[in-house]
Scaffold this motif. Structure first.
Motif, short mmCIF file in Angstrom:
data_model
loop_
_atom_site.label_atom_id
_atom_site.label_comp_id
_atom_site.label_asym_id
_atom_site.label_seq_id
_atom_site.Cartn_x
_atom_site.Cartn_y
_atom_site.Cartn_z
N HIS A 51 -38.37 23.45 4.53
CA HIS A 51 -38.01 23.87 2.99
C HIS A 51 -39.88 24.15 2.45
O HIS A 51 -39.71 23.99 1.18
N ALA A 52 -40.59 24.03 3.65
CA ALA A 52 -41.89 23.67 2.84
C ALA A 52 -42.93 24.28 3.23
O ALA A 52 -44.05 24.57 3.32
N LEU A 53 -41.99 26.04 3.60
CA LEU A 53 -42.95 27.11 4.06
C LEU A 53 -43.09 28.05 3.21
O LEU A 53 -43.77 29.02 3.35
N PHE A 178 -31.12 30.85 0.78
CA PHE A 178 -31.86 30.06 -0.41
C PHE A 178 -32.05 29.44 -1.18
O PHE A 178 -31.07 28.85 -1.56
N THR A 179 -33.12 28.64 -0.67
CA THR A 179 -33.49 27.64 -0.37
C THR A 179 -34.22 27.40 -0.57
O THR A 179 -36.12 28.35 -0.90
N LEU A 180 -35.07 26.08 -0.43
CA LEU A 180 -37.08 25.71 -1.08
C LEU A 180 -37.44 26.49 0.46
O LEU A 180 -37.04 26.19 1.03
N GLY A 181 -38.67 27.54 -0.14
CA GLY A 181 -39.26 27.94 0.98
C GLY A 181 -38.88 28.65 2.12
O GLY A 181 -39.75 29.11 2.86
N HIS A 182 -37.87 29.36 1.10
CA HIS A 182 -37.04 30.24 2.07
C HIS A 182 -36.92 32.22 1.41
O HIS A 182 -38.10 32.11 1.34
N VAL A 183 -35.68 31.93 1.02
CA VAL A 183 -35.85 33.33 0.17
C VAL A 183 -35.59 33.53 -1.07
O VAL A 183 -34.94 32.48 -1.44
N HIS A 184 -36.30 33.88 -1.40
CA HIS A 184 -36.56 33.63 -2.91
C HIS A 184 -34.87 34.33 -4.20
O HIS A 184 -34.38 35.17 -3.16
N PRO A 185 -34.87 33.97 -4.88
CA PRO A 185 -33.76 34.49 -6.36
C PRO A 185 -33.26 36.00 -5.89
O PRO A 185 -32.64 36.49 -5.63
N GLY A 199 -16.28 45.02 -3.76
CA GLY A 199 -16.95 44.01 -2.50
C GLY A 199 -17.53 42.58 -3.54
O GLY A 199 -17.48 42.34 -4.69
N PHE A 200 -17.95 42.08 -2.60
CA PHE A 200 -18.37 40.29 -2.59
C PHE A 200 -19.52 39.51 -2.20
O PHE A 200 -19.58 40.30 -1.13
N VAL A 201 -20.79 39.09 -2.41
CA VAL A 201 -21.89 38.89 -2.10
C VAL A 201 -21.58 37.12 -2.33
O VAL A 201 -20.98 37.15 -3.32
N ILE A 202 -21.09 36.39 -0.87
CA ILE A 202 -21.13 35.06 -1.27
C ILE A 202 -22.34 34.17 -0.96
O ILE A 202 -22.91 34.18 0.77
N ALA A 203 -22.50 32.90 -1.61
CA ALA A 203 -23.96 32.77 -1.04
C ALA A 203 -24.05 31.36 -1.48
O ALA A 203 -23.61 30.60 -2.42
N SER A 204 -24.60 30.29 -0.66
CA SER A 204 -25.31 29.52 -1.19
C SER A 204 -26.04 28.69 -1.62
O SER A 204 -27.05 29.56 -1.40
N THR A 205 -26.78 27.95 -2.70
CA THR A 205 -27.78 27.56 -3.51
C THR A 205 -27.55 26.09 -3.36
O THR A 205 -27.08 24.95 -3.43
N GLU A 242 -26.84 14.56 2.97
CA GLU A 242 -26.63 14.27 1.44
C GLU A 242 -26.77 15.26 0.89
O GLU A 242 -27.12 15.12 -0.60
N GLU A 243 -27.65 16.50 1.00
CA GLU A 243 -27.52 17.38 0.36
C GLU A 243 -26.11 18.38 0.33
O GLU A 243 -25.87 18.96 1.05
N ASP A 244 -26.20 18.06 -1.06
CA ASP A 244 -24.73 19.52 -2.30
C ASP A 244 -25.49 20.58 -2.22
O ASP A 244 -26.35 20.89 -2.35
N ALA A 245 -24.42 21.59 -2.41
CA ALA A 245 -24.68 22.95 -2.31
C ALA A 245 -23.62 23.59 -4.16
O ALA A 245 -22.91 22.66 -4.03
#
Length: 261
Positions: A51-53, A178-185, A199-205, A242-245
């Motif tokens: 998450h720090a990349l 879509f998480t810290l250190g990875h892909v921007h929104p 159609g649909f885009v299904i994503a977790s954050t 322990e991380e929720d999304a």
């Protein structure tokens, strides 16, 4: 009944005897627990370090190349349920709104990693599954699952998806990307572009980083631009340890690509 008094079956009071109840299996058990704790702590450190990349493609590719062999074991130890939830949401969207035969529904797994989402999609009856990932090592493991029609590597979602045509997929899924250190929104815009109208885009954050990444702001911006609209959002669902999304189900609007973008 007894050849000698019953009390002689137990240690006599004099002289006093000392018995050692420190059995070998107890020591082995403690060693195993210590090893398991050490392995889990190491896995948690690897997850946190990812998450720090800063979204740097070279650093991400190198990190996941080194992590690929132990990745699935690490996330399994943290009860990684994101892939199954994202796949189930894709199944619900397909059944409720798309209506075509599930086996003929084209799906793009964006940031497919080792193929955990693809495996879940295949279990649900999807057959036309493509995937891409930045990491060549992770993408190769996804290919080896045998559930993908095609898997590309070296694809950076922080850049335009120039190898993918507009309106190519009925559903695009994106889990743990879509998480810290990875892909921007703003990578969401490209996922909407390659998804067909209606159609649909299904994503977790990740819940802890959703605010910092301004994913919701990006969703609202694309909604105002007529690109997509939220159909559902599951807030604070289980994800990893322990991380929720937050799980987003976003419907791409029925407009030509040039007007949407």
């Amino acid at each position: 009944m007894f050849d000698e008094p019953v009390e002689s079956l137990w240690p006599s009071e004099s002289p006093r005897k000392t018995f050692n109840f420190h059995l070998p299996y107890t020591e082995n058990y403690m060693d195993t627990v210590d090893q398991q704790n050490a392995l889990r702590q190491a896995a948690q450190k690897r997850i946190k370090a990812s998450h720090a990349l800063d979204g740097d493609a070279d650093r991400l590719a190198q990190y996941y190349r080194e992590w690929a062999d132990s990745y699935e074991l690490d996330v399994a130890g943290e009860r990684y349920c994101g892939p199954s939830i994202v796949a189930e949401l894709a199944g619900v969207a397909q059944a409720a709104y798309i209506g075509s035969d599930r086996a003929a529904t084209a799906i793009l797994d964006a940031g497919c990693g080792t193929g955990l989402v693809g495996i879940q999609l295949e279990h649900l009856g999807f057959r036309l599954i493509d995937g891409f990932d930045l990491s060549g090592a992770m993408a190769e493991m996804a290919r080896q699952t045998g559930v993908y029609r095609n898997v590309e590597d070296g694809i950076d979602l922080n850049r335009p998806l120039s190898d993918y045509s507009s309106a190519s997929y009925d559903v695009t899924v994106c889990c743990g990307v879509f998480t810290l250190g990875h892909v921007h929104p703003d990578g969401l815009r490209e996922l909407a572009r390659v998804t067909r109208p209606n159609g649909f885009v299904i994503a977790s954050t990740c819940k802890s980083s959703a605010g910092a990444m301004s994913f919701e702001v990006q969703v609202l911006s694309l909604q105002e631009a007529g690109v997509l609209t939220p159909a559902q959002c599951l807030n604070g669902g289980r994800f990893l340890g322990e991380e929720d999304a937050h799980y987003w189900v976003l419907r791409v609007l029925d407009k030509p690509a040039e007007l949407r973008l």
